[in-house]
Design a protein around this motif. Structure first.
Motif, short mmCIF file in Angstrom:
data_model
loop_
_atom_site.label_atom_id
_atom_site.label_comp_id
_atom_site.label_asym_id
_atom_site.label_seq_id
_atom_site.Cartn_x
_atom_site.Cartn_y
_atom_site.Cartn_z
N ALA A 120 -7.21 1.61 6.27
CA ALA A 120 -8.12 2.63 5.75
C ALA A 120 -7.33 3.44 4.73
CB ALA A 120 -8.63 3.52 6.88
N PRO A 121 -7.21 2.93 3.50
CA PRO A 121 -6.32 3.56 2.51
C PRO A 121 -6.65 5.02 2.25
CG PRO A 121 -7.07 1.40 1.76
CD PRO A 121 -7.88 1.74 2.97
N ALA A 122 -5.59 5.82 2.20
CA ALA A 122 -5.76 7.21 1.80
C ALA A 122 -6.08 7.31 0.32
CB ALA A 122 -4.49 8.00 2.12
N GLY B 160 -4.89 -5.60 7.48
CA GLY B 160 -4.55 -5.78 6.07
C GLY B 160 -4.03 -7.17 5.76
N ALA B 161 -4.46 -7.70 4.63
CA ALA B 161 -4.08 -9.06 4.26
C ALA B 161 -2.60 -9.17 3.95
CB ALA B 161 -4.90 -9.51 3.06
N ASN C 94 -0.92 4.51 5.35
CA ASN C 94 -2.30 4.23 4.93
C ASN C 94 -2.37 3.78 3.47
OD1 ASN C 94 -3.35 4.95 7.47
ND2 ASN C 94 -3.34 7.11 6.90
N TYR C 95 -1.49 2.86 3.12
CA TYR C 95 -1.48 2.34 1.75
C TYR C 95 -2.70 1.46 1.48
CZ TYR C 95 3.55 3.49 1.19
OH TYR C 95 4.76 4.13 1.07
N ALA D 279 1.30 -4.54 -1.46
CA ALA D 279 1.84 -5.68 -2.19
C ALA D 279 2.94 -5.26 -3.15
CB ALA D 279 0.73 -6.40 -2.94
N ARG D 280 2.72 -4.18 -3.87
CA ARG D 280 3.74 -3.71 -4.81
C ARG D 280 5.03 -3.34 -4.11
NH1 ARG D 280 5.60 2.08 -5.43
NH2 ARG D 280 6.42 2.22 -7.55
N ASN D 281 4.91 -2.65 -2.98
CA ASN D 281 6.10 -2.22 -2.26
C ASN D 281 6.87 -3.39 -1.66
OD1 ASN D 281 5.40 0.38 -2.94
ND2 ASN D 281 4.60 0.91 -0.92
#
Length: 514
Positions: free
Chosen positions: A33-35, A96-97, A384-385, A391-393
């Protein structure tokens, strides 16, 4: 020190629990649930792709079309009678995928992290990508191979999501539960346009890269992809057309990374018998050089991994990052450091045994880079990314781990320095002896790189990651694997590599306004 020993003891309890306990722990991750949906992610700097418009994503069906209505009816059909297994699939994948494919990668690395057994004549067979099912199966996912695998999969996922955001904005189609109120949203709702599906993009990129990296696991990999696809339909998050479009885009982006992987020189990293023999000549006359302590002696692990093309800098930088030479094996300093290793070997405390076991990451595990992926995943869940930020991190973390492996292996084979237990056979290690030179420590390089990047990413954690990196490095000293110089230099070099990931993060646009 005491609090980190307690932390390690608690973590060891989790590591040594049965597989069911590990599965139960990971299924308890909350639904994503992304912030912040990171709606500007299409402006972030990708790793390899340069223009998303070179990829083909057909326009979606109109929401009033018979094809789209049929897709909606497929969702409703599932949602009328979901069984317990289907609900469990939704719960699992909803975390999350990127997270779940990272876990799948770690499982495959651990499964294939098995050194080949010797032939009857005392030689050792080598895995072959051209004949992956022959013994020993391809790959042997040792730490350098694993670091590279994590990097390619993560970076491909990231670029694929950047491309997906471009097309999401272009087509701007709402999610099924917006277009049809009778469709239930069984996972947290998203404000992102749903075409193409971000989950399917991640899946498409992951599958294609993992098929290249783990060719004997294609059936399993495709099963997981099919499970993820049906999860999105059952959860009301995507219709089938959105998933097909995302999968296609992910595969197209993966093709770019696969082309690089096939030409990055990793395929020749094993070297040849003539090259193995030549390594001894790098050591000055009178100095001890590394030899395999296995019986029969095993060829050195991937001596030409030093030539693999890095992600964060060029090959000249690999040499520039190479630290100065280790202490002469005839020097008092080297003898003093070896004596320190002997002391720890002969005075193994329960605390040190716990430290060594927690950070061992040897055969049959997901390796030190995988260990840092697991640490990062547990931290990222708390943030909550969005999928694209996950993916970037992971891409930056794993590119740092791959490049740390390249720099570390360059150092190891530049100096061909012996292990402490080779120099003094009274030293008994608390874990296995790696089959490559000692200087500098691989664990320390991997840990230094990861800690530097994660500390930048999550500054509110204070010194947590640096402390963990120091503990990982120390485990190799008290375990009888490395001298203090090995671990100190490894941490320093790893930190330098990690800083390249930090510098890239500062310039990629993802942190602007966040």
């Amino acid at each position: 020190m005491k609090k980190y020993i307690l932390y390690i003891a608690a973590a060891m309890l989790a590591v040594t629990s049965c597989k069911k306990d590990i599965v139960d722990r990971t299924t308890q991750y909350p639904a994503l649930a992304p912030a912040n949906e990171d709606l500007n992610a299409d402006t972030w700097k990708p790793v390899l792709i340069t223009d998303p418009t070179v990829f083909t994503v057909a326009a979606p069906d109109a929401i009033a079309s018979p094809a789209y209505v049929a897709d909606l009816n497929e969702i409703k059909g599932y949602q009328r009678s979901l069984n317990s297994d289907q609900k469990a699939i939704i719960k699992y994948w909803s975390a999350g995928a990127v997270l779940r494919w990272n876990e799948i990668m770690r499982d495959l690395v651990a499964k294939h992290n098995v050194a080949p057994y010797q032939n009857l004549d005392g030689t050792y067979p080598a895995p072959s990508s051209a004949n992956p099912f022959a013994y020993p199966q391809f790959p042997f996912s040792n730490p350098p191979y694993a670091a590279r695998a994590y990097a390619y999969v993560s970076a491909a996922q990231y670029d694929a999501l950047i491309a997906a955001y471009h097309f999401k904005k272009q087509y701007n189609r709402s999610a099924p539960y917006v277009n049809d109120p009778t469709v239930q949203a069984l996972i947290p709702k998203s404000t992102l346009p749903s075409y193409p599906s971000e989950d399917a993009v991640v899946s498409g990129a992951s599958v294609e890269m993992m098929k290249l990296l783990f060719p004997t696991e294609i059936d399993y990999i495709e099963q997981k992809a099919a499970e993820e696809k049906i999860y999105r339909i059952m959860a009301g998050a995507n219709v089938r057309g959105e998933l097909d479009a995302g999968e296609s885009l992910g595969k197209q982006v993966a093709d770019v990374f696969a082309a690089r992987a096939r030409t990055d020189k990793a395929g020749a990293a094993i070297g040849t018998p003539a090259y193995w023999a030549s390594l001894q000549t790098k050591v000055a006359p009178g100095e001890q050089y590394w030899i395999s302590l296995e019986v029969p002696k095993r060829p050195p692990m991937l001596p030409l991994f030093t030539k693999v093309k890095p992600f964060l800098f060029d090959t000249l930088t690999v040499v520039a990052l190479r630290p100065g030479p280790p202490n002469s094996t005839n020097s008092d300093a080297f003898k003093k450091e070896t004596a320190e290793v002997l002391y720890y070997s002969q005075h193994a405390t329960r605390a040190n045994q716990a430290l060594v076991a927690f950070w061992a990451d040897g055969i049959g595990t997901y390796t030190p880079p995988g260990h840092w992926n697991a640490i990062a995943a547990d931290e990222f869940v708390k943030q909550n990314y969005s999928e694209v930020r996950w993916a970037r991190n992971f891409a930056l973390l794993n590119m740092a781990e791959m490049d740390a492996a390249i720099v570390c292996w360059d150092t190891k084979y530049a100096y061909f320095n012996p292990r402490p237990s080779q120099v003094d056979d009274a030293i008994k290690t608390l874990t296995g002896v790696p089959n490559f030179p000692a200087y500098s420590s691989g664990h320390s390089n991997f840990s230094g790189a990861a800690a530097t990047f994660l500390t930048y990413l999550l500054p509110d954690r204070g010194s947590k990651f640096t402390d963990m990196a120091n503990q990982a490095a120390l485990s190799r000293l008290v375990g009888g694997i490395h001298t203090r110089q090995d671990i100190n230099v490894g941490l320093t070099t790893g930190n330098e590599v990690g800083q390249y990931a930090v510098n890239r993060a500062k310039a990629d646009g993802a942190d602007s306004g966040n």
